[in-house]
Design a protein around this motif. Structure first.
Motif, PDB file in Angstrom:
ATOM      1  N   ALA A  15       0.816  -1.214   0.000  1.00 59.10           N
ATOM      2  CA  ALA A  15       0.000   0.000   0.000  1.00 59.10           C
ATOM      3  C   ALA A  15       0.847   1.260   0.000  1.00 59.10           C
ATOM      4  CB  ALA A  15      -0.940  -0.018   1.199  1.00 59.10           C
ATOM      5  N   ASP A  16       2.046   1.196   0.615  1.00 56.82           N
ATOM      6  CA  ASP A  16       2.863   2.406   0.711  1.00 56.82           C
ATOM      7  C   ASP A  16       3.848   2.551  -0.438  1.00 56.82           C
ATOM      8  OD1 ASP A  16       5.271   1.242   3.241  1.00 56.82           O
ATOM      9  OD2 ASP A  16       4.521   0.374   1.382  1.00 56.82           O
ATOM     10  N   SER A  17       3.749   1.696  -1.449  1.00 56.73           N
ATOM     11  CA  SER A  17       4.712   1.746  -2.552  1.00 56.73           C
ATOM     12  C   SER A  17       4.104   2.240  -3.854  1.00 56.73           C
ATOM     13  CB  SER A  17       5.319   0.360  -2.779  1.00 56.73           C
ATOM     14  OG  SER A  17       4.355  -0.536  -3.301  1.00 56.73           O
ATOM     15  N   VAL A  18       2.828   2.578  -3.846  1.00 58.27           N
ATOM     16  CA  VAL A  18       2.168   3.005  -5.072  1.00 58.27           C
ATOM     17  C   VAL A  18       1.216   4.150  -4.748  1.00 58.27           C
ATOM     18  CG1 VAL A  18       0.280   1.342  -4.833  1.00 58.27           C
ATOM     19  CG2 VAL A  18       0.887   2.193  -7.102  1.00 58.27           C
ATOM     20  N   SER A  19       1.059   5.054  -5.685  1.00 57.93           N
ATOM     21  CA  SER A  19       0.143   6.183  -5.518  1.00 57.93           C
ATOM     22  C   SER A  19      -0.885   6.146  -6.643  1.00 57.93           C
ATOM     23  CB  SER A  19       0.912   7.505  -5.573  1.00 57.93           C
ATOM     24  OG  SER A  19       1.434   7.725  -6.884  1.00 57.93           O
ATOM     25  N   PHE A  20      -1.904   6.987  -6.520  1.00 56.34           N
ATOM     26  CA  PHE A  20      -2.888   7.069  -7.596  1.00 56.34           C
ATOM     27  C   PHE A  20      -2.253   7.629  -8.871  1.00 56.34           C
ATOM     28  CE2 PHE A  20      -5.702   7.251  -3.788  1.00 56.34           C
ATOM     29  CZ  PHE A  20      -6.326   6.042  -4.011  1.00 56.34           C
ATOM     30  N   ALA A  21      -1.282   8.509  -8.713  1.00 53.27           N
ATOM     31  CA  ALA A  21      -0.565   9.010  -9.882  1.00 53.27           C
ATOM     32  C   ALA A  21       0.190   7.890 -10.580  1.00 53.27           C
ATOM     33  CB  ALA A  21       0.399  10.123  -9.463  1.00 53.27           C
ATOM     34  N   ASP A  22       0.770   6.966  -9.779  1.00 54.34           N
ATOM     35  CA  ASP A  22       1.437   5.801 -10.371  1.00 54.34           C
ATOM     36  C   ASP A  22       0.443   4.969 -11.179  1.00 54.34           C
ATOM     37  OD1 ASP A  22       3.879   6.428  -9.138  1.00 54.34           O
ATOM     38  OD2 ASP A  22       3.363   5.274  -7.342  1.00 54.34           O
ATOM     39  N   LEU A  23      -0.726   4.727 -10.605  1.00 55.60           N
ATOM     40  CA  LEU A  23      -1.734   3.939 -11.309  1.00 55.60           C
ATOM     41  C   LEU A  23      -2.127   4.600 -12.614  1.00 55.60           C
ATOM     42  CD1 LEU A  23      -4.212   2.799  -8.484  1.00 55.60           C
ATOM     43  CD2 LEU A  23      -2.199   1.612  -9.368  1.00 55.60           C
ATOM     44  N   GLU A  49      -8.809   9.622 -15.983  1.00 58.22           N
ATOM     45  CA  GLU A  49      -9.271  10.900 -15.429  1.00 58.22           C
ATOM     46  C   GLU A  49      -9.664  10.753 -13.965  1.00 58.22           C
ATOM     47  OE1 GLU A  49     -12.404  12.357 -17.874  1.00 58.22           O
ATOM     48  OE2 GLU A  49     -11.113  12.676 -19.622  1.00 58.22           O
ATOM     49  N   VAL A  50     -10.352   9.672 -13.621  1.00 63.18           N
ATOM     50  CA  VAL A  50     -10.784   9.507 -12.233  1.00 63.18           C
ATOM     51  C   VAL A  50      -9.589   9.190 -11.336  1.00 63.18           C
ATOM     52  CG1 VAL A  50     -11.386   7.048 -12.262  1.00 63.18           C
ATOM     53  CG2 VAL A  50     -12.635   8.593 -10.772  1.00 63.18           C
ATOM     54  N   LEU A  51      -8.599   8.477 -11.844  1.00 66.67           N
ATOM     55  CA  LEU A  51      -7.393   8.237 -11.062  1.00 66.67           C
ATOM     56  C   LEU A  51      -6.642   9.540 -10.812  1.00 66.67           C
ATOM     57  CD1 LEU A  51      -6.112   4.910 -12.676  1.00 66.67           C
ATOM     58  CD2 LEU A  51      -7.132   5.189 -10.400  1.00 66.67           C
ATOM     59  N   ALA A  52      -6.631  10.418 -11.816  1.00 70.20           N
ATOM     60  CA  ALA A  52      -6.017  11.734 -11.628  1.00 70.20           C
ATOM     61  C   ALA A  52      -6.795  12.551 -10.600  1.00 70.20           C
ATOM     62  CB  ALA A  52      -5.945  12.475 -12.962  1.00 70.20           C
ATOM     63  N   PHE A  53      -8.120  12.429 -10.618  1.00 70.55           N
ATOM     64  CA  PHE A  53      -8.941  13.098  -9.609  1.00 70.55           C
ATOM     65  C   PHE A  53      -8.578  12.604  -8.208  1.00 70.55           C
ATOM     66  CE2 PHE A  53     -12.693  12.255  -6.901  1.00 70.55           C
ATOM     67  CZ  PHE A  53     -12.970  13.560  -6.508  1.00 70.55           C
ATOM     68  N   LEU A  54      -8.384  11.299  -8.052  1.00 69.85           N
ATOM     69  CA  LEU A  54      -8.034  10.749  -6.744  1.00 69.85           C
ATOM     70  C   LEU A  54      -6.672  11.261  -6.291  1.00 69.85           C
ATOM     71  CD1 LEU A  54      -9.220   7.039  -7.096  1.00 69.85           C
ATOM     72  CD2 LEU A  54     -10.475   9.020  -6.232  1.00 69.85           C
ATOM     73  N   ASP A  55      -5.741  11.383  -7.220  1.00 71.54           N
ATOM     74  CA  ASP A  55      -4.433  11.943  -6.880  1.00 71.54           C
ATOM     75  C   ASP A  55      -4.595  13.375  -6.384  1.00 71.54           C
ATOM     76  OD1 ASP A  55      -1.480  11.752  -6.878  1.00 71.54           O
ATOM     77  OD2 ASP A  55      -1.611  13.278  -8.448  1.00 71.54           O
ATOM     78  N   GLY A  56      -5.499  14.129  -7.007  1.00 75.70           N
ATOM     79  CA  GLY A  56      -5.776  15.487  -6.562  1.00 75.70           C
ATOM     80  C   GLY A  56      -6.402  15.534  -5.181  1.00 75.70           C
ATOM     81  N   GLU A  57      -7.263  14.572  -4.878  1.00 75.19           N
ATOM     82  CA  GLU A  57      -7.856  14.475  -3.550  1.00 75.19           C
ATOM     83  C   GLU A  57      -6.771  14.298  -2.486  1.00 75.19           C
ATOM     84  OE1 GLU A  57     -11.911  13.582  -2.544  1.00 75.19           O
ATOM     85  OE2 GLU A  57     -11.127  15.478  -3.290  1.00 75.19           O
ATOM     86  N   VAL A  58      -5.841  13.398  -2.761  1.00 76.18           N
ATOM     87  CA  VAL A  58      -4.755  13.157  -1.809  1.00 76.18           C
ATOM     88  C   VAL A  58      -3.884  14.407  -1.668  1.00 76.18           C
ATOM     89  CG1 VAL A  58      -2.685  11.785  -1.370  1.00 76.18           C
ATOM     90  CG2 VAL A  58      -4.757  10.670  -2.226  1.00 76.18           C
ATOM     91  N   ALA A  59      -3.599  15.065  -2.790  1.00 74.53           N
ATOM     92  CA  ALA A  59      -2.783  16.281  -2.748  1.00 74.53           C
ATOM     93  C   ALA A  59      -3.448  17.378  -1.927  1.00 74.53           C
ATOM     94  CB  ALA A  59      -2.502  16.765  -4.164  1.00 74.53           C
ATOM     95  N   ALA A  60      -4.793  17.356  -1.895  1.00 74.31           N
ATOM     96  CA  ALA A  60      -5.529  18.357  -1.128  1.00 74.31           C
ATOM     97  C   ALA A  60      -5.662  17.984   0.347  1.00 74.31           C
ATOM     98  CB  ALA A  60      -6.917  18.550  -1.737  1.00 74.31           C
ATOM     99  N   GLY A  61      -5.074  16.859   0.725  1.00 74.23           N
ATOM    100  CA  GLY A  61      -5.079  16.461   2.131  1.00 74.23           C
ATOM    101  C   GLY A  61      -6.164  15.507   2.541  1.00 74.23           C
ATOM    102  N   HIS A  62      -6.904  14.955   1.579  1.00 75.61           N
ATOM    103  CA  HIS A  62      -7.982  14.020   1.899  1.00 75.61           C
ATOM    104  C   HIS A  62      -7.474  12.584   1.851  1.00 75.61           C
ATOM    105  CE1 HIS A  62     -10.743  17.352   1.638  1.00 75.61           C
ATOM    106  NE2 HIS A  62     -10.400  17.587   0.386  1.00 75.61           N
ATOM    107  N   GLU A  63      -8.000  11.748   2.723  1.00 71.50           N
ATOM    108  CA  GLU A  63      -7.712  10.324   2.672  1.00 71.50           C
ATOM    109  C   GLU A  63      -8.715   9.660   1.735  1.00 71.50           C
ATOM    110  OE1 GLU A  63      -7.237   6.355   5.540  1.00 71.50           O
ATOM    111  OE2 GLU A  63      -7.883   8.274   6.393  1.00 71.50           O
ATOM    112  N   VAL A  64      -8.209   8.903   0.785  1.00 72.35           N
ATOM    113  CA  VAL A  64      -9.050   8.220  -0.190  1.00 72.35           C
ATOM    114  C   VAL A  64      -9.037   6.727   0.107  1.00 72.35           C
ATOM    115  CG1 VAL A  64      -9.311   7.620  -2.640  1.00 72.35           C
ATOM    116  CG2 VAL A  64      -8.713   9.964  -1.979  1.00 72.35           C
ATOM    117  N   LEU A  65     -10.222   6.131   0.060  1.00 71.43           N
ATOM    118  CA  LEU A  65     -10.385   4.701   0.322  1.00 71.43           C
ATOM    119  C   LEU A  65     -10.983   4.007  -0.893  1.00 71.43           C
ATOM    120  CD1 LEU A  65     -11.994   5.053   3.866  1.00 71.43           C
ATOM    121  CD2 LEU A  65      -9.581   4.791   3.328  1.00 71.43           C
TER     122      LEU A  65
END
Length: 257
Positions: A15-23, A49-65
């Motif tokens: 879980a700690d080796s990949v990001s939504f941007a990686d995906l 596009e939705v994976l990029a949105f999730l990366d933006g969520e994380v960048a904004a400080g939100h936890e994504v599940l």
């Protein structure tokens, strides 16, 4: 009978080796089973596009599940092996609960969500299998049960927060692909039973063509007593699979994951 050896061997990264941007940067056939990559190719732009949105969520400080490593977990099971489709809504918003399969939670989660506890109660009434304390449903997935949420992500603590962000197009394509499969030795659709619980799940019925469908109220505590309890979805699914010549699902889960 279903051949569990046919499962696509794709181990999720830590879980700690990949990001939504990686995906979002990886080829589709590295994210999902090969036949799913082919089926989802028409909606690959929406997926990215939705994976990029999730990366933006994380960048904004939100936890994504769930975590990036589990986000596309449902599609690691080969499309060709799907025998049963259970449609969920969106992931559990409680941190540590969502694992990428609808209704399932991590095997160590205690207590399990109440909707899942109600599913176990109905399973006991229906087939006599005792309820489990854990929510690891991977045994079902290994037998060709596709546990697919309509929306595959959520912001922690905010149920429904990622609806209308692009997932619906992706999962609609997935549901159509499951319903439209043609087996190699037949001109008709591959054996399939679809389980729809609640109004949200019912909304996908137009995507299902002539697939066999079992529908009832949702197992949520708010609605289970209004038609879910007593609906016997597990034995009815097995009866339909047998009619289609595709064996049965062993719905009994191990006592511990």
């Amino acid at each position: 009978m279903f051949d569990s050896d046919a499962l696509f061997e794709l181990e999720p990264p830590a879980a700690d080796s990949v990001s939504f941007a990686d995906l979002a940067r990886r080829p589709l056939n590295e994210l999902v089973a090969p036949d799913w990559a082919e089926a989802l190719a028409p909606v690959e732009p929406q997926l990215r596009e939705v994976l990029a949105f999730l990366d933006g969520e994380v960048a904004a400080g939100h936890e994504v599940l769930p975590s990036p490593s589990n986000m596309l977990r449902a599609f690691r099971q080969p499309l060709a092996g799907v025998r049963v489709l259970i449609v969920g809504q969106d992931p559990y918003p409680t941190p540590g609960h969502a694992v990428g399969l609808s209704f399932a939670v991590d095997g160590a989660t205690r207590p399990i969500p109440r909707s899942l506890a109600n599913m176990y109660k109905e399973l006991q009434t229906d087939l006599g299998f005792p309820p489990r304390v854990h929510g690891d449903l991977s045994r079902w997935a290994e037998q060709g049960v596709l546990l697919l949420n309509r929306v595959l992500s959520v912001r922690a603590g905010a149920a429904g927060s990622h609806r209308n962000k692009g997932w619906e197009a992706v999962t609609a394509a997935a549901i159509r692909a499951v319903a439209d499969r043609v087996s190699a030795d037949s001109a008709g659709p591959a054996p399939l039973v679809v389980i729809l619980w609640g109004k949200d799940a019912e909304s996908v019925r137009p995507l299902l063509g002539s697939a066999a469908v079992i529908s009832s109220a949702h197992p949520s505590p708010l609605s289970a007593s209004r038609g879910f309890f007593g609906s016997r979805p597990f034995s009815r699914t097995n009866a339909m699979l047998q009619e289609q010549g595709n064996g049965t699902v062993d719905w009994e889960l191990p006592p511990l994951p």
